[in-house]
Design an enzyme around this catalytic site. Structure first.
Site, PDB file in Angstrom:
ATOM      1  N   SER A  76      30.493  44.114  43.020  1.00 30.45           N
ATOM      2  CA  SER A  76      30.974  42.880  43.928  1.00 30.45           C
ATOM      3  C   SER A  76      29.846  42.601  44.901  1.00 30.45           C
ATOM      4  O   SER A  76      28.756  42.148  44.917  1.00 30.45           O
ATOM      5  CB  SER A  76      32.054  43.035  44.574  1.00 30.45           C
ATOM      6  N   ASP A 142      38.551  37.605  36.214  1.00 31.41           N
ATOM      7  CA  ASP A 142      38.416  38.325  37.485  1.00 31.41           C
ATOM      8  C   ASP A 142      38.800  36.890  38.470  1.00 31.41           C
ATOM      9  O   ASP A 142      37.819  35.767  38.566  1.00 31.41           O
ATOM     10  CB  ASP A 142      36.904  38.461  37.910  1.00 31.41           C
ATOM     11  N   HIS A 169      38.924  42.141  38.827  1.00 36.56           N
ATOM     12  CA  HIS A 169      37.888  42.519  39.777  1.00 36.56           C
ATOM     13  C   HIS A 169      37.615  44.085  39.574  1.00 36.56           C
ATOM     14  O   HIS A 169      36.746  44.468  40.409  1.00 36.56           O
ATOM     15  CB  HIS A 169      38.178  42.009  41.118  1.00 36.56           C
TER      16      HIS A 169
END
Length: 195
Positions: A76, A142, A169
């Site tokens: 991320s 996601d 995610h």
């Protein structure tokens, strides 16, 4: 034949709001350790209110040795931070490989507090020269980082793109305390480096 894991070092870079104890990071560290590979999970500063310069400085101090035995796995916000760091650091030799999970380099509409990391227009295509082996892993469902943003990142840095159907995610709250695809992709990179 030489041991492909010999001397390899993996750095795991977490994202926004996370710690080394979250998600699948410890599991990956332990899997790599079982293979004889040193893996460090970098504890990024103030993950709930991240500051780009602080994160870059932290990466510079904790992941200063950049060579063909160095590999990175980032998640991320860790992905864009890592790419910015590496493009600034300009390693003298190509790295072993990069695995970017749920990566993005464009602003996330639902997380404007992270815009500092994406507002500067950086040419990330230079990342292709940083490591001969690059992979981006994304999930179609996601809801934090749209898979399209991860796919775009993969195209820009000419990375292999792996898309899973249901991963969210890749958070522990999504049920991800392990992430075999990240291990498998990284492991393949390490073995290929020695062929």
């Amino acid at each position: 034949m030489a041991d492909p894991t010999n001397g390899k070092h993996v750095y795991i870079v977490h994202g926004y709001g996370a710690t080394p104890a979250n998600h699948w990071f410890r599991w990956l560290q332990e899997r790599l350790a079982a293979d004889g590979i040193t893996a460090d999970i970098l504890e990024m500063p103030a993950p709930l209110s991240p500051n780009l310069q602080e994160w870059l400085k932290h990466l510079s101090s904790k992941a200063a040795v950049l060579n063909q035995d160095t590999y990175f796995v980032a998640h991320s916000l860790g992905c864009v931070s890592l790419l910015k760091y590496l493009l600034n650091a300009k390693p003298q030799e190509p790295l072993g490989g990069l695995v970017l999970v749920s990566g993005f380099t464009k602003p996330l509409p639902d997380l404007p507090m992270l815009d500092e990391f994406t507002k500067e227009q950086t040419d990330y295509s230079g990342a292709a020269a940083l490591a001969p082996r690059r992979a981006v892993i994304a999930s179609r469902d996601d809801d934090i980082v749209p898979a399209a943003l991860s796919k775009e990142l993969a195209q820009v840095i000419h990375a292999d793109f792996y898309e899973v159907e249901h991963g969210g995610h890749f958070l522990d709250s999504d049920g991800f305390t392990t992430l075999p695809i990240a291990y498998d992709v990284l492991r393949d990179m390490i073995v290929q480096t020695n062929e």
